[in-house]
Design an enzyme around this catalytic site. Structure first.
Site, PDB file in Angstrom:
ATOM      1  N   ASP A 334       1.925   1.582   4.066  1.00 55.11           N
ATOM      2  CA  ASP A 334       1.396   2.885   3.702  1.00 55.11           C
ATOM      3  C   ASP A 334       0.599   2.767   2.400  1.00 55.11           C
ATOM      4  O   ASP A 334       1.041   2.113   1.447  1.00 55.11           O
ATOM      5  CB  ASP A 334       2.565   3.858   3.529  1.00 55.11           C
ATOM      6  CG  ASP A 334       2.114   5.263   3.229  1.00 55.11           C
ATOM      7  OD1 ASP A 334       1.421   5.851   4.069  1.00 55.11           O
ATOM      8  OD2 ASP A 334       2.458   5.776   2.142  1.00 55.11           O
ATOM      9  N   GLU A 363      -3.121   0.738   5.335  1.00 58.50           N
ATOM     10  CA  GLU A 363      -4.190   1.682   5.008  1.00 58.50           C
ATOM     11  C   GLU A 363      -4.991   1.146   3.831  1.00 58.50           C
ATOM     12  O   GLU A 363      -4.429   0.877   2.770  1.00 58.50           O
ATOM     13  CB  GLU A 363      -3.603   3.043   4.647  1.00 58.50           C
ATOM     14  CG  GLU A 363      -2.908   3.745   5.796  1.00 58.50           C
ATOM     15  CD  GLU A 363      -2.321   5.072   5.379  1.00 58.50           C
ATOM     16  OE1 GLU A 363      -2.691   6.103   5.976  1.00 58.50           O
ATOM     17  OE2 GLU A 363      -1.486   5.097   4.450  1.00 58.50           O
TER      18      GLU A 363
END
Length: 654
Positions: A334, A363
């Site tokens: 994340d 990400e």
């Protein structure tokens, strides 16, 4: 307030041992050693408890300070089944700061106390006999993103009530909703290779002691990074229960040839001043601004300091623990751009030592501004500096369906005639290609293995909701379904790693409950941020698979095509340049490409128009490997061929 330089701390006190936390040792497992790192503490104490909560402390034991800032105590008995915390004292502090051990590998209900666990007692029967699925590289994977609760909480899942919304919901076979297979059998029927689980490590915002409250969260509010979330177990008060049941999930999926990817959230802590990290060593584990305040690159109140050696070590130790103890098959990071590039590369090196086939992607963006220089962070635009790690491809996402943050924006599939250049880049794996010269911003990948291609994930609107918002005033429901299938074809047949959200394959929607007095419109009836929305919004309604069986069958057929040939899964940009060729149709938005080697030849045509289109096949005799419904037509074809409106067609040379 402690004042120090983190770089100086790293130089003086970096500890490279692998024994932080609680460890049962000895030939007869008759001793327990506790270690923690806090170099500027003036005193550290071990607190032992009978239970994970309540007033049941057994004793408090002072710990001895060793070299490198490590504090230690050894008890000459096995503490298996007991719970523990550490209390830290610092100069000028008015009281001891009691907290769970950041290295705790198990915990009590709601994660306030660590648990001492003999992990050999947590292996389900057959654990050591099940082999992990093979996956040579990321392009071999087809990833299906699932939330544990969403997967089986609805009655339509066919899972027994006591296991709905739990880890064990993944272990049931022969579950049905009407004529459709659900849950585990659905995964097998669809043909995906990996399940990506939204965070299953212990998170803060669900009260595990009261599951009847029907609470919900995605899990991006981390509390304990090495402990499992108790609300997904059948007995949150028993630390071994959640461990054993998660292992049963992993073992069941492995038995069925499916890998397990963990979503990990090392970029921030849910609590800041009250976090276990801050209590163990104030202002070390988080990044701060020049004035000493916490920076907020995550958008969640703080960001962790991966460039500080002992937080980097913590991340690596944690990942190695998950990969070895639970045999998971990869990690999704994340807000990975909050981690420095050096750390990301070291993590990849360490995972390779365990198993080079472990997947690693994340990400390539942040949730806010970080004080660390942007060229040092794992942003997508720095991708060549960590080319062995995958990144979510927001370029292909927005080119296909329209801008994510404007629900009315149109994409290639819904009538935008200005995205074909970006789309072609994505089809070619986002690597340089000799035929492509435009949209250089979408040519970012070091290798196609770095491109995680998707049009839908847990964030933002589902693809189906986006299409209904942006297209209902212009297109019929039948046309919107065709657009969905066309989007799926682009993602699954492009070079790179395809990524699909649970239920996307039968038009998942996230309906929103309106607030009192709120008037419905075409946007607010759908949730675009369902992180804490109720089951009404998030739970998978498996009866939709019956309703949209034609869509599911199409996704299934696409996956079968992709898995049928290595030409759809090329892991090297040189191979992509050699074997992928775009064909000139005279219409830049009528996108056609050829995949050919000395064994096979495929031609893939994307028709984004409401009318049928025609083009000339290359030399040879072909058959229709996949039509607009996902079927095979074995009638031989050559020359001028038809492509149905709003569809993808795949031809294969005989």
């Amino acid at each position: 307030m402690l004042r120090y330089d983190a770089a100086d701390i790293d130089k003086k006190y970096y500890y490279d041992g692998d024994d932080l936390g609680a460890n049962i040792i000895g030939e007869n497992k008759d001793r327990t050693v506790f270690k923690t790192w806090s170099p500027l503490a003036t005193g550290v104490y071990l607190n032992l408890y009978l239970d994970g909560e309540g007033d049941n402390r057994i004793e408090t034991v002072p710990m001895e300070k060793l070299d490198k800032g490590v504090w230690y105590v050894e008890l000459f008995r096995s503490c298996d089944g007991l719970f523990y915390t550490f209390s830290y004292e610092f100069e000028n502090a008015h009281n001891r700061l009691e907290t769970i051990d950041i290295y705790a590998k198990a915990c009590g209900v709601n994660g306030n106390r660590g648990a001492v666990v003999d992990f050999s007692d947590t292996d389900p029967k057959g654990w050591d006999k099940v082999e992990k699925p093979k996956c040579e590289n990321a392009c071999q994977a087809i990833v299906y993103e699932c939330h544990v609760r969403d997967f089986s909480i609805d009655e339509s899942s066919g899972v027994c009530p006591e296991h709905r919304g739990k880890f064990l919901g993944f272990t049931h076979s022969r579950t049905r909703c009407g004529k459709s297979e659900t849950c585990l059998d659905h995964l097998k029927e669809l043909g995906i290779t990996h399940v990506h689980l939204l965070p299953v490590a212990d998170y803060a915002t669900v009260d595990e002691a009261h599951p009847e409250k029907k609470q919900y969260n995605w899990g991006y509010d981390p509390k304990n990074y090495n402990c499992l979330e108790g609300s997904y177990s059948t007995d949150p008060a028993d630390p071994k229960c959640r461990i054993r049941e998660f292992k049963e999930l992993v073992m069941t999926l492995h038995k069925n040839g499916i890998g397990v990817i963990m979503d990990v959230v090392y970029n921030h802590t849910y609590y800041t001043e009250e976090s276990a990290f801050e209590k163990a060593f104030p202002k070390y584990y988080h990044r701060t601004r020049r004035d000493g305040s916490f920076s907020n690159g995550s958008g969640c109140g703080n960001e962790t300091a991966s460039d500080h050696m002992m937080y980097r070590k913590f991340m690596i130790d944690s990942l190695k623990f998950w990969a070895t103890e639970y045999k998971v098959d990869g990690f999704r990071f994340d807000l990975m751009a909050l981690h420095d590039i050096e750390t990301v590369n070291i993590i990849r090196d360490e995972l390779n030592k365990i198993d080079p086939q472990l997947l690693m992607y994340g990400e390539g963006w942040t949730g806010g501004e970080s004080p660390m220089p942007a060229d040092k962070l794992a942003y997508k635009w720095n991708s060549y500096d960590f080319g062995r790690v995958g990144l979510f491809n927001d370029n292909i996402r927005d080119s296909v369906k329209g801008g994510t943050f404007n629900p009315y924006d149109l994409g290639f599939i819904s009538g935008n005639r200005n995205t074909a250049s970006i789309l072609r880049r994505g089809i070619a794996g986002s690597v340089p290609h000799h035929q492509l010269h435009d949209a250089s911003e979408a040519c970012w990948a070091f290798e196609p293995t770095q491109a995680v291609n998707y049009v839908e994930a847990h964030d933002n609107h589902t693809l189906w909701d986006k299409l209904k918002i942006s297209g209902s005033n212009h297109y019929s429901p039948a046309d919107l379904i065709k657009m969905d299938r066309l989007a799926a074809a682009i993602i699954i047949l492009s070079q790179g790693m395809p990524f699909i959200q649970l239920g996307q394959d039968f038009l998942r929607s996230k309906p929103r409950k309106l607030n009192e007095g709120e008037s419905p419109n075409e946007v607010n009836i759908y949730s675009q941020d369902s992180y804490n929305a109720p089951d009404f919004t998030n739970a998978i309604k498996w009866d939709k698979k019956n309703k949209y069986r034609c869509v599911f069958n199409y996704y299934k057929a696409l996956i079968k095509v992709r898995r049928s040939s290595p030409l759809f899964r090329m892991a090297d940009k040189g191979e992509v340049g050699q074997h992928l060729q775009f064909l000139d149709t005279g219409d830049y938005n009528f996108v056609i490409w050829k995949l050919e080697d000395d064994k096979e030849c495929f031609v893939i045509a994307l028709n984004p128009y409401l009318e049928e289109r025609y083009f000339n096949l290359p030399w040879g005799i072909f058959y229709r490997r996949l039509d607009e419904f996902g079927f095979i037509d074995e009638e031989e074809q050559s020359g001028y061929v038809r492509c149905a409106p709003l569809s993808a067609t795949v031809f294969k040379r005989v």
